[in-house]
Structure formats: C-alpha cells, structure tokens
Write an enzyme that holds these catalytic residues in place. Structure first.
Site, mmCIF file in Angstrom:
data_model
loop_
_atom_site.group_PDB
_atom_site.id
_atom_site.type_symbol
_atom_site.label_atom_id
_atom_site.label_comp_id
_atom_site.label_asym_id
_atom_site.label_seq_id
_atom_site.Cartn_x
_atom_site.Cartn_y
_atom_site.Cartn_z
ATOM 1 N N SER A 22 4.704 105.041 51.938
ATOM 2 C CA SER A 22 5.910 104.880 51.125
ATOM 3 C C SER A 22 5.840 105.591 49.764
ATOM 4 C CB SER A 22 6.234 103.400 50.941
ATOM 5 O OG SER A 22 6.600 102.847 52.190
ATOM 6 N N LYS A 71 5.712 90.435 54.325
ATOM 7 C CA LYS A 71 7.126 90.469 54.732
ATOM 8 C C LYS A 71 7.716 89.074 54.989
ATOM 9 C CE LYS A 71 7.515 95.093 56.729
ATOM 10 N NZ LYS A 71 8.082 95.801 57.890
ATOM 11 N N ASP A 107 14.589 97.442 58.323
ATOM 12 C CA ASP A 107 13.916 98.026 59.494
ATOM 13 C C ASP A 107 14.893 98.285 60.649
ATOM 14 O OD1 ASP A 107 11.374 98.219 58.392
ATOM 15 O OD2 ASP A 107 10.813 96.194 58.991
ATOM 16 N N GLY A 133 7.296 94.477 73.743
ATOM 17 C CA GLY A 133 6.652 93.903 72.562
ATOM 18 C C GLY A 133 7.545 92.859 71.923
ATOM 19 N N ALA A 134 6.947 91.955 71.149
ATOM 20 C CA ALA A 134 7.720 90.876 70.511
ATOM 21 C C ALA A 134 7.174 90.534 69.130
ATOM 22 C CB ALA A 134 7.728 89.645 71.416
ATOM 23 N N ALA A 137 8.220 94.227 64.460
ATOM 24 C CA ALA A 137 9.059 95.408 64.703
ATOM 25 C C ALA A 137 10.069 95.120 65.810
ATOM 26 C CB ALA A 137 8.181 96.597 65.070
ATOM 27 N N ILE A 222 7.730 102.967 68.364
ATOM 28 C CA ILE A 222 7.545 102.538 66.985
ATOM 29 C C ILE A 222 6.273 103.169 66.412
ATOM 30 C CG2 ILE A 222 6.201 100.448 66.505
ATOM 31 C CD1 ILE A 222 9.961 100.647 66.719
ATOM 32 N N TYR A 224 3.851 106.008 65.266
ATOM 33 C CA TYR A 224 4.047 107.396 64.845
ATOM 34 C C TYR A 224 2.728 108.108 64.567
ATOM 35 C CZ TYR A 224 3.774 105.124 60.304
ATOM 36 O OH TYR A 224 3.373 104.356 59.245
ATOM 37 N N GLY A 245 8.534 107.951 66.371
ATOM 38 C CA GLY A 245 8.616 106.762 65.519
ATOM 39 C C GLY A 245 8.688 107.032 64.022
HETATM 40 P P1 ATR Z 1 4.279 94.199 64.617
HETATM 41 O O1 ATR Z 1 4.659 92.997 63.818
HETATM 42 O O2 ATR Z 1 4.019 95.418 63.797
HETATM 43 O O3 ATR Z 1 5.232 94.490 65.733
HETATM 44 P P2 ATR Z 1 2.263 92.617 66.022
HETATM 45 O O4 ATR Z 1 2.905 91.372 65.612
HETATM 46 O O5 ATR Z 1 0.805 92.714 65.941
HETATM 47 O O6 ATR Z 1 2.827 93.884 65.250
HETATM 48 O O7 ATR Z 1 2.745 92.928 67.510
HETATM 49 C C1 ATR Z 1 2.095 93.827 68.293
HETATM 50 C C2 ATR Z 1 2.749 93.855 69.679
HETATM 51 O O8 ATR Z 1 1.916 94.649 70.521
HETATM 52 C C3 ATR Z 1 2.854 92.482 70.334
HETATM 53 O O9 ATR Z 1 4.022 92.450 71.110
HETATM 54 C C4 ATR Z 1 1.608 92.440 71.193
HETATM 55 O O10 ATR Z 1 1.696 91.580 72.300
HETATM 56 P P3 ATR Z 1 1.292 90.006 72.163
HETATM 57 O O11 ATR Z 1 2.462 89.325 71.527
HETATM 58 O O12 ATR Z 1 1.047 89.584 73.561
HETATM 59 O O13 ATR Z 1 0.046 89.980 71.307
HETATM 60 C C5 ATR Z 1 1.552 93.872 71.665
HETATM 61 N N1 ATR Z 1 0.226 94.275 72.146
HETATM 62 C C6 ATR Z 1 -0.854 94.563 71.388
HETATM 63 N N2 ATR Z 1 -1.903 94.891 72.183
HETATM 64 C C7 ATR Z 1 -1.464 94.802 73.469
HETATM 65 C C8 ATR Z 1 -2.064 95.023 74.772
HETATM 66 N N3 ATR Z 1 -3.345 95.418 74.900
HETATM 67 N N4 ATR Z 1 -1.278 94.841 75.863
HETATM 68 C C9 ATR Z 1 0.007 94.460 75.756
HETATM 69 N N5 ATR Z 1 0.626 94.236 74.563
HETATM 70 C C10 ATR Z 1 -0.091 94.409 73.448
#
Ligand code: ATR
Length: 278
Positions: A22, A71, A107, A133-134, A137, A222, A224, A245
């Site tokens: 940033s 955040k 975001d 992912g959840a 982001a 997401i 990059y 990303g």
């Molecule tokens: P951010 O807030 O930046 O999105 P985060 O909260 O660490 O980062 O989320 C990372 C995402 O990558 C999550 O959806 C995570 O899945 P889990 O909720 O099951 O932890 C996913 N992720 C990370 N490593 C993974 C892996 N080896 N296989 C599948 N999903 C993965």
C-alpha cells in the site's frame, strides 16, 4: 519529497506491515498527482490498536487503511461503519472526520472494479458464480456479487461450517457445495473466483478439474503472487478470459486515497508495473 505544514497524512496499520504494497501504491498516486501528502507504513501491535488509531486521529491524520490482523478490530473501533463493512465483518478503510472514525470496507468494490475494467463484457447478473474459499476475502467477494445482482453464488470451502456461517451472515443467494464436488459446480457458471491461498508462492496449487468450466466464463484469483497462478494459466490455456488478482488490490485503494487526498486516482498499466517492480 518535500512536505509543507499543511501536508495530508495517511497510512496503513498492520502487524507486521513490512510486506504491505500500500505505501508504494499510494506513493505512486501522490507523486503522480503532485499531492502535498504522505502515506506511511504503521506497525501497530494488536493490543495497541485502538489507542494508536485514536492517536493518529488526534494528530491530524486524514485516515488509515487496516490490514492483517486489524480488519475485524476496526469494526468496534469506529464511530460509524458502512453497511457493507458491517455485513462482511471487517473494515479496511477509515476516514477521520472531526474526531469521528468512519469505517468502510472497499475490498468488494475493488473486486468488482477490477473485473469491470479488465473484463468489461462480464455481467454479474447473467449467470451463477462459483467462489472457492470462505475467509475474509471470500466474504467481500460474496457480498459484492450479491450487491451486483448475481442470481446464484455457489460457495465451496474445505471447512464447510465456515462457508455456512458466511452464507447466513451475508444474506446472499448462496448454494453451498461440498469441497469434494467443486469441479462439478463449474457447470453453467459465468465466473470462477479462487479466494483460497492455494496457488500462492510456497503453497500447493489449487486442485480443480476444469472440464465442466464453460469456455466463455471468466476466472479470477485473489492470489497475486505469482500474478499468473496455476489456475489462471490452466484456464488461459483452454481459452477462458482471465483476470489476475493484482487489480483487486489496486482498485480497493481508490476510495481511501480520494477521501484523504482529495483526488480520484486511476488504476493504469504504469501503476501496475510500478507496484509489481517491488
Ligand atoms: P483470507 O481472510 O485472506 O481469505 P483465510 O481466512 O486464511 O484468508 O482463508 C484462507 C482460505 O483458504 C480458507 O477458505 C481456507 O479454507 P479453510 O476455511 O478450510 O481453512 C482455504 N485454504 C487454505 N489452505 C487450503 C488447503 N490446503 N485446501 C483447501 N483450502 C485451503
């Protein structure tokens, strides 16, 4: 850089903050627009977050960005929060206004603006999207797609409970997809977004069979670093339009810069190259 006594001050609070792009990004815009101002990296420990924020406001800063791990704490620290930040559960931009802290989350804006600029033919209302992912982001992406009128958002995460929580928090048209069935959920979608950390430098690539992915559908990541993840490379190879990303990172910075420094900045090829050179 020469500052005057009227110089406008802003920055990014993180812990750690040294990796943040940033300062470089805002620094480019400050110089480009000839603004009498500066944007600083601010390393603030979580335990000192609220006090540091208050001090910056008292010292006349215009505002700050928040990055990891601040955040979520930003929600409680602000006097007013926009509805998007409240739904997503995170604040990334704060404007100090006469001693009041006004928080927002840009975001989702950054995500949509990046796609609008780089894939102008994509229509969020035209077809379902699949979000992988959840984490934080994913929450911003799902919130933005909901607000943009996506008819259906398929959501798949390794840990299903986290996806379920996201769906209920965001009141979006989410269809939960078991992680093992993510490849089949590509069928009929118009947009695929990877919000997991898979594909990032030092991490394994995302394992996803693209056979059911419509060739005209857009894909974005997401991640990059690298700019072209294995997912984006595989999709490009089979003819899908691809957006990397970096655009989301650059566009999410626009509203803060405009509020603090009084100029609406643009995301250009020069900015991308400058940030990438870091
Ligand atoms: P951010 O807030 O930046 O999105 P985060 O909260 O660490 O980062 O989320 C990372 C995402 O990558 C999550 O959806 C995570 O899945 P889990 O909720 O099951 O932890 C996913 N992720 C990370 N490593 C993974 C892996 N080896 N296989 C599948 N999903 C993965």
């Amino acid at each position: 850089m020469i500052l005057s006594g009227k110089s406008r001050l802003a920055g990014v609070m993180g812990w750690p903050v040294a990796h943040s792009l940033s300062p470089r990004l805002h620094g480019f815009w400050l110089e480009h627009h000839g603004v009498d101002g500066t944007y600083l990296p601010l390393a603030v420990q979580p335990a000192r977050f609220a006090a540091a924020l208050q001090s910056l406001s008292e010292m006349g800063f215009r505002g700050v960005n928040l990055t990891l791990p601040h955040k979520e704490a930003g929600l409680a620290a602000c006097d007013r929060i926009d509805s998007f930040a409240r739904r997503v559960g995170a604040v990334n931009t704060i404007v100090f206004e006469a001693g009041r802290l006004i928080g927002s989350n840009t975001d989702g804006f950054g995500f949509l603006e990046s796609l609008r600029q780089e894939a102008p033919d994509w229509d969020p209302r035209a077809a379902p999207a699949l979000v992988l992912g959840a984490g934080g982001a994913a929450r911003a992406v799902v919130g933005a797609l909901r607000d943009a009128g996506a008819p259906e958002i398929r959501l798949s995460n390794r840990t299903p409970a986290r996806a379920g929580k996201l769906a209920s928090d965001l009141d979006a048209p989410v269809v939960l997809v078991p992680w093992a069935e993510r490849a089949a959920a590509l069928d009929g979608i118009g947009l695929l977004i990877n919000t997991t950390s898979l594909g990032m430098v030092g991490k394994e690539p995302l394992d996803l069979d693209l056979a059911a992915f419509p060739t005209r559908a857009l894909v974005t990541d997401i991640v990059y670093n690298p700019l072209e993840t294995p997912l984006l490379a595989a999709a490009r190879e089979r003819g899908n339009p691809v957006v990397d990303g970096l655009g989301m990172l650059l566009h999410q910075a626009r509203p803060g810069f405009e509020s603090w420094f009084g100029v609406a900045p643009k995301v250009t090829a020069e900015l991308r190259a400058f940030v990438l050179a870091a």
